[in-house]
Design a protein around this motif. Structure first.
Motif, mmCIF file in Angstrom:
data_model
loop_
_atom_site.group_PDB
_atom_site.id
_atom_site.type_symbol
_atom_site.label_atom_id
_atom_site.label_comp_id
_atom_site.label_asym_id
_atom_site.label_seq_id
_atom_site.Cartn_x
_atom_site.Cartn_y
_atom_site.Cartn_z
ATOM 1 N N GLN A 1 0.838 -1.204 0.000
ATOM 2 C CA GLN A 1 0.000 0.000 0.000
ATOM 3 C C GLN A 1 0.872 1.253 0.000
ATOM 4 O O GLN A 1 0.635 2.185 -0.756
ATOM 5 C CB GLN A 1 -0.900 0.006 1.233
ATOM 6 N N LYS A 2 1.878 1.262 0.886
ATOM 7 C CA LYS A 2 2.789 2.401 0.980
ATOM 8 C C LYS A 2 4.211 1.909 1.193
ATOM 9 O O LYS A 2 4.436 0.946 1.925
ATOM 10 C CB LYS A 2 2.430 3.312 2.161
ATOM 11 N N LEU A 3 5.142 2.585 0.561
ATOM 12 C CA LEU A 3 6.562 2.429 0.857
ATOM 13 C C LEU A 3 6.948 3.599 1.745
ATOM 14 O O LEU A 3 6.722 4.755 1.388
ATOM 15 C CB LEU A 3 7.386 2.436 -0.426
ATOM 16 N N LEU A 4 7.498 3.306 2.904
ATOM 17 C CA LEU A 4 7.941 4.337 3.837
ATOM 18 C C LEU A 4 9.454 4.465 3.732
ATOM 19 O O LEU A 4 10.168 3.465 3.858
ATOM 20 C CB LEU A 4 7.548 3.973 5.268
ATOM 21 N N ALA A 5 9.929 5.677 3.501
ATOM 22 C CA ALA A 5 11.360 5.927 3.356
ATOM 23 C C ALA A 5 11.789 6.918 4.431
ATOM 24 O O ALA A 5 11.206 8.000 4.550
ATOM 25 C CB ALA A 5 11.670 6.479 1.973
ATOM 26 N N ARG A 6 12.802 6.545 5.206
ATOM 27 C CA ARG A 6 13.253 7.398 6.315
ATOM 28 C C ARG A 6 14.707 7.802 6.122
ATOM 29 O O ARG A 6 15.509 7.025 5.592
ATOM 30 C CB ARG A 6 13.092 6.660 7.652
ATOM 31 N N HIS A 7 15.011 9.023 6.562
ATOM 32 C CA HIS A 7 16.400 9.477 6.586
ATOM 33 C C HIS A 7 16.649 10.140 7.934
ATOM 34 O O HIS A 7 15.814 10.891 8.421
ATOM 35 C CB HIS A 7 16.689 10.452 5.449
ATOM 36 N N GLU A 8 17.794 9.856 8.520
ATOM 37 C CA GLU A 8 18.075 10.334 9.865
ATOM 38 C C GLU A 8 18.842 11.654 9.891
ATOM 39 O O GLU A 8 19.070 12.201 10.971
ATOM 40 C CB GLU A 8 18.864 9.264 10.648
ATOM 41 N N GLU A 9 19.220 12.189 8.739
ATOM 42 C CA GLU A 9 20.039 13.398 8.725
ATOM 43 C C GLU A 9 19.379 14.571 7.990
ATOM 44 O O GLU A 9 19.513 15.724 8.407
ATOM 45 C CB GLU A 9 21.408 13.102 8.102
ATOM 46 N N LEU A 10 18.689 14.302 6.891
ATOM 47 C CA LEU A 10 18.075 15.380 6.115
ATOM 48 C C LEU A 10 16.795 15.885 6.772
ATOM 49 O O LEU A 10 16.145 15.177 7.547
ATOM 50 C CB LEU A 10 17.763 14.893 4.702
ATOM 51 N N SER A 11 16.405 17.115 6.430
ATOM 52 C CA SER A 11 15.104 17.639 6.856
ATOM 53 C C SER A 11 14.015 17.036 5.988
ATOM 54 O O SER A 11 14.286 16.563 4.870
ATOM 55 C CB SER A 11 15.075 19.162 6.709
ATOM 56 N N PRO A 12 12.753 17.034 6.451
ATOM 57 C CA PRO A 12 11.677 16.478 5.626
ATOM 58 C C PRO A 12 11.589 17.123 4.246
ATOM 59 O O PRO A 12 11.432 16.431 3.237
ATOM 60 C CB PRO A 12 10.418 16.757 6.461
ATOM 61 N N GLN A 13 11.678 18.454 4.176
ATOM 62 C CA GLN A 13 11.550 19.125 2.880
ATOM 63 C C GLN A 13 12.712 18.788 1.954
ATOM 64 O O GLN A 13 12.523 18.531 0.756
ATOM 65 C CB GLN A 13 11.472 20.639 3.075
ATOM 66 N N ASP A 14 13.937 18.770 2.486
ATOM 67 C CA ASP A 14 15.101 18.442 1.656
ATOM 68 C C ASP A 14 15.009 17.012 1.132
ATOM 69 O O ASP A 14 15.353 16.734 -0.027
ATOM 70 C CB ASP A 14 16.393 18.624 2.449
ATOM 71 N N TYR A 15 14.556 16.109 1.979
ATOM 72 C CA TYR A 15 14.433 14.709 1.567
ATOM 73 C C TYR A 15 13.345 14.557 0.518
ATOM 74 O O TYR A 15 13.504 13.827 -0.474
ATOM 75 C CB TYR A 15 14.140 13.854 2.793
ATOM 76 N N TRP A 16 12.233 15.249 0.710
ATOM 77 C CA TRP A 16 11.128 15.202 -0.249
ATOM 78 C C TRP A 16 11.592 15.718 -1.611
ATOM 79 O O TRP A 16 11.336 15.097 -2.643
ATOM 80 C CB TRP A 16 9.968 16.036 0.272
ATOM 81 N N ASP A 17 12.314 16.841 -1.602
ATOM 82 C CA ASP A 17 12.795 17.402 -2.858
ATOM 83 C C ASP A 17 13.744 16.439 -3.575
ATOM 84 O O ASP A 17 13.657 16.252 -4.802
ATOM 85 C CB ASP A 17 13.517 18.729 -2.596
ATOM 86 N N ALA A 18 14.652 15.805 -2.826
ATOM 87 C CA ALA A 18 15.604 14.861 -3.418
ATOM 88 C C ALA A 18 14.885 13.630 -3.958
ATOM 89 O O ALA A 18 15.218 13.119 -5.039
ATOM 90 C CB ALA A 18 16.649 14.451 -2.381
ATOM 91 N N ALA A 19 13.897 13.155 -3.226
ATOM 92 C CA ALA A 19 13.146 11.972 -3.661
ATOM 93 C C ALA A 19 12.321 12.283 -4.905
ATOM 94 O O ALA A 19 12.255 11.466 -5.834
ATOM 95 C CB ALA A 19 12.242 11.483 -2.536
ATOM 96 N N GLU A 20 11.691 13.440 -4.945
ATOM 97 C CA GLU A 20 10.921 13.832 -6.129
ATOM 98 C C GLU A 20 11.824 13.872 -7.363
ATOM 99 O O GLU A 20 11.436 13.421 -8.446
ATOM 100 C CB GLU A 20 10.286 15.206 -5.905
ATOM 101 N N ALA A 21 13.029 14.396 -7.201
ATOM 102 C CA ALA A 21 13.959 14.477 -8.323
ATOM 103 C C ALA A 21 14.401 13.095 -8.789
ATOM 104 O O ALA A 21 14.606 12.856 -9.986
ATOM 105 C CB ALA A 21 15.178 15.308 -7.933
ATOM 106 N N ALA A 22 14.517 12.150 -7.859
ATOM 107 C CA ALA A 22 15.019 10.818 -8.194
ATOM 108 C C ALA A 22 13.945 9.900 -8.764
ATOM 109 O O ALA A 22 14.204 9.149 -9.711
ATOM 110 C CB ALA A 22 15.639 10.168 -6.950
ATOM 111 N N VAL A 23 12.729 9.943 -8.208
ATOM 112 C CA VAL A 23 11.733 8.922 -8.582
ATOM 113 C C VAL A 23 10.316 9.464 -8.728
ATOM 114 O O VAL A 23 9.378 8.699 -8.957
ATOM 115 C CB VAL A 23 11.709 7.773 -7.541
ATOM 116 N N GLY A 24 10.122 10.763 -8.634
ATOM 117 C CA GLY A 24 8.778 11.320 -8.536
ATOM 118 C C GLY A 24 7.887 11.116 -9.734
ATOM 119 O O GLY A 24 6.681 11.291 -9.636
ATOM 120 N N ASP A 25 8.440 10.745 -10.886
ATOM 121 C CA ASP A 25 7.594 10.538 -12.060
ATOM 122 C C ASP A 25 7.011 9.127 -12.111
ATOM 123 O O ASP A 25 6.273 8.790 -13.025
ATOM 124 C CB ASP A 25 8.387 10.818 -13.335
#
Length: 268
Positions: free
Chosen positions: A149-173
């Motif tokens: 249903q959902k893939l949960l991805a966690r990062h222990e160092e980046l901020s939520p917004q920075d991680y979201w932006d990086a993830a969108e660039a990598a796989v958002g399409d």
């Protein structure tokens, strides 16, 4: 706090940070107002990022329609039948490619998955909530071996917004990415699956158009739903991006903001 021009025919509300108080409760006043709205023949649909196991605790407040939109739209649960009405998960090929590409783009990414039968976690994934009985820690290969249903991805160092932006660039399409946590945890759904698109299916089944829906939310995963609904309210405690999109602002969730607005709209 102002009311819509005409009385809504469906109420859609997020749970955490919106309908539910900080202590995890639905106040007696809110429960009374929800029941009164339902008694007027207006369905109240819970639309939450919570997995099924965390949504069941509020099912006593689901009205006669008996439907809840769960896991950011990946599941519509029929409360009366205790069974799924609709599932919109991520297929295995997409799941594996997205996980591989995100981890390559952002080293340090760890994963968990939500399925109908519960949560599975990589050994390195640091869950912030108690892990339920029966949950399994496993390798990445095992974790991604079946649709989710959902893939949960966690990062222990980046901020939520920075991680979201990086993830969108990598796989958002290929998938839909959002977040609703105060920690850096991304919630990844199948492409096009949001609270809004699944709520639209539920509303159509109930014979209700988008312009006749009033929606409440507080976090970025509520943005599509608030943009879709004819009338939208951000909670006073909402994320700034949510307040920017919503038509109105409701009182804080700890002040029974949803109940206050509904009582005004429906003259309760």
């Amino acid at each position: 706090m102002s009311a819509p021009a005409s009385r809504p025919r469906l109420v859609a509300t997020d749970l955490d940070g919106t309908l539910v108080r900080s202590d995890g409760s639905v106040s007696p006043r809110t429960a009374e107002v929800l029941a009164a709205v339902e008694a007027l023949g207006v369905p109240v649909v819970f639309v939450t990022g919570r997995p099924l196991r965390w949504t069941e605790v509020v099912f006593e407040h689901v009205g006669a329609h008996g439907l809840a939109v769960v896991a950011n739209g990946a599941l519509v649960w029929d409360v009366a039948a205790d069974a799924p009405r609709l599932e919109r998960g991520i297929d295995v090929d997409t799941l594996r490619s997205v996980a591989a590409d995100l981890r390559a783009a952002v080293p340090g990414t760890t994963y968990a998955v939500e399925r109908l039968d519960g949560i599975g976690l990589e050994h390195a994934f640091r869950e912030r909530h108690p892990v339920p009985d029966g949950a399994r820690r496993m390798s990445t290969e095992e974790l991604l071996a079946a649709p989710v249903q959902k893939l949960l991805a966690r990062h222990e160092e980046l901020s939520p917004q920075d991680y979201w932006d990086a993830a969108e660039a990598a796989v958002g399409d290929r998938v839909t990415i959002t977040w609703s946590s105060s920690t850096t945890l991304l919630e990844i759904s199948a492409f096009g699956v949001t609270k809004a698109t699944t709520l639209a299916v539920v509303a159509e089944g109930l014979g209700v158009a988008a312009e006749d829906v009033v929606a409440f939310g507080d976090m970025p995963n509520d943005l599509p739903m608030l943009a879709w609904a004819g009338t939208s309210y951000a909670m006073d405690n909402a994320h700034p991006s949510v307040r920017e999109v919503a038509d109105h602002v409701a009182p804080d969730h700890d002040q029974d903001g949803v109940a206050s607005v509904l009582a005004s709209i429906f003259d309760l």
